[in-house]
Write an enzyme that holds these catalytic residues in place. Structure first.
Site, PDB file in Angstrom:
ATOM      1  N   TYR A  66      15.036  -6.665  16.456  1.00 43.28           N
ATOM      2  CA  TYR A  66      14.782  -6.358  15.051  1.00 43.28           C
ATOM      3  C   TYR A  66      15.712  -7.154  14.142  1.00 43.28           C
ATOM      4  CZ  TYR A  66      14.737  -3.797  10.636  1.00 43.28           C
ATOM      5  OH  TYR A  66      14.672  -3.470   9.299  1.00 43.28           O
ATOM      6  N   SER A 100       0.813  -1.217   0.000  1.00 50.59           N
ATOM      7  CA  SER A 100       0.000   0.000   0.000  1.00 50.59           C
ATOM      8  C   SER A 100       0.844   1.263   0.000  1.00 50.59           C
ATOM      9  CB  SER A 100      -0.947   0.006   1.209  1.00 50.59           C
ATOM     10  OG  SER A 100      -0.219  -0.055   2.419  1.00 50.59           O
ATOM     11  N   LYS A 152      14.699  -9.775  11.089  1.00 45.40           N
ATOM     12  CA  LYS A 152      15.078  -9.605   9.686  1.00 45.40           C
ATOM     13  C   LYS A 152      15.924 -10.763   9.203  1.00 45.40           C
ATOM     14  CE  LYS A 152      14.138  -6.907   7.241  1.00 45.40           C
ATOM     15  NZ  LYS A 152      12.915  -6.745   6.377  1.00 45.40           N
TER      16      LYS A 152
END
Length: 293
Positions: free
Chosen positions: A163, A14, A167
């Site tokens: 994080y 989006s 990843k």
């Protein structure tokens, strides 16, 4: 080879990099399933699945806006099923959706840890799995994940252990799936930017908004993804691609067009090894020096 008539299932399309990949494919006349959560405008981030669909159609593609939460397997399966019902199959799976929180150990709440792992590693795995039966029927099937090369230097963990773990889970999906699916002819690769990419999500995540001037535009990732996805799948798998290297190989020589502000030094991205160097002619000093082929 181009992407005309190909069907892409893109998570998080989006806005940002996902939308840039979608728009580049749309220029070829591709079908794009926009698998994202944003139906109503976000308080801080522009773009919804419907505004993205309008842009994709305006660029020349077909669009299918889908409300998909990659944390929910049933939601992913329903989105893939709608895509197949609408376009007849899935040729390309793009694992772009990602959650980021650059927080130190003591500041990382359990719910934030869980969100990153559910969206990043788990989401990429389940989305790839849901698309796989259809990819196996496709003519030139690709799975492309927005994930970094696996770099175990501790400096890429300090300050954001959770994080980095999430990843690297996406990176390990790439590594393992490429090996497992090689005999089936499904290309599985990762793509990562050399320089930070100026997206609304990054602007929202970082306190210092001036850093955006040192970034590149999302279009560099859209162009790099296109260059990968138009390669023969059986000859292109198991790679951890860097955006400007892909484009340099494709013949691009002027990278200033991707710079937000060519007058300032770029902000080199995370997770790249110390010996990583840009392609010849890619200026990292801040001076604007276009290089011609």
């Amino acid at each position: 080879m181009d992407l005309r008539g190909k069907t892409l299932f893109i998570t998080g399309a989006s806005r940002g990099i996902g939308l840039a990949i979608a728009l580049r494919a749309a220029r070829d006349g591709a079908n794009v399933a926009i698998a994202a959560k944003t139906v109503e405008p976000h308080a801080h981030l522009p773009g919804t699945i419907h505004t993205a669909a309008d842009q994709i159609r305006a660029a020349g593609g077909q669009a299918l806006p889908l409300v998909v939460d990659v944390r929910d397997e049933a939601s992913i399966l329903a989105g893939v099923a709608r895509t197949v019902e609408t376009f007849g199959g899935v040729d390309i799976c793009i694992n772009n959706a990602s959650a980021v929180s650059l927080s130190r150990i003591g500041d990382t709440e359990a719910k934030r840890f869980d969100l990153m792992h559910q969206v990043n590693g788990r989401g990429a795995f389940l989305t790839s799995k849901a698309c796989l039966p259809h990819l196996l029927k496709a003519g030139n099937p690709h799975i492309l994940t927005l994930a970094p090369p696996l770099n175990m230097d501790p400096k890429w963990f300090v300050g954001h252990v959770a994080y980095t773990m999430s990843k690297y889970a996406m990176s390990m999906c790439t590594l393992g799936m490429a090996a497992e699916l090689r005999g089936d002819g499904v290309a599985v690769n990762a793509l990562w930017p050399r320089v930070g990419v100026a997206t609304a999500a990054i602007e929202f995540a970082f306190a210092d908004r001036s850093e955006l001037a040192r970034c590149r535009k999302p279009e560099i990732m859209g162009d790099a993804a296109h260059a990968i996805l138009t390669r023969p799948a059986r000859d292109c798998s198991g790679n951890f691609f860097i955006d400007d290297e892909v484009l340099h190989e494709a013949g691009v020589r002027d990278f200033d067009v991707y710079r937000v502000d060519p007058s300032v030094p770029p902000r080199v991205g995370m997770f790249l090894p110390d010996d990583s160097v840009p392609p010849p002619g890619v200026d990292m000093t801040g001076a604007s020096r276009p290089v011609r082929a």
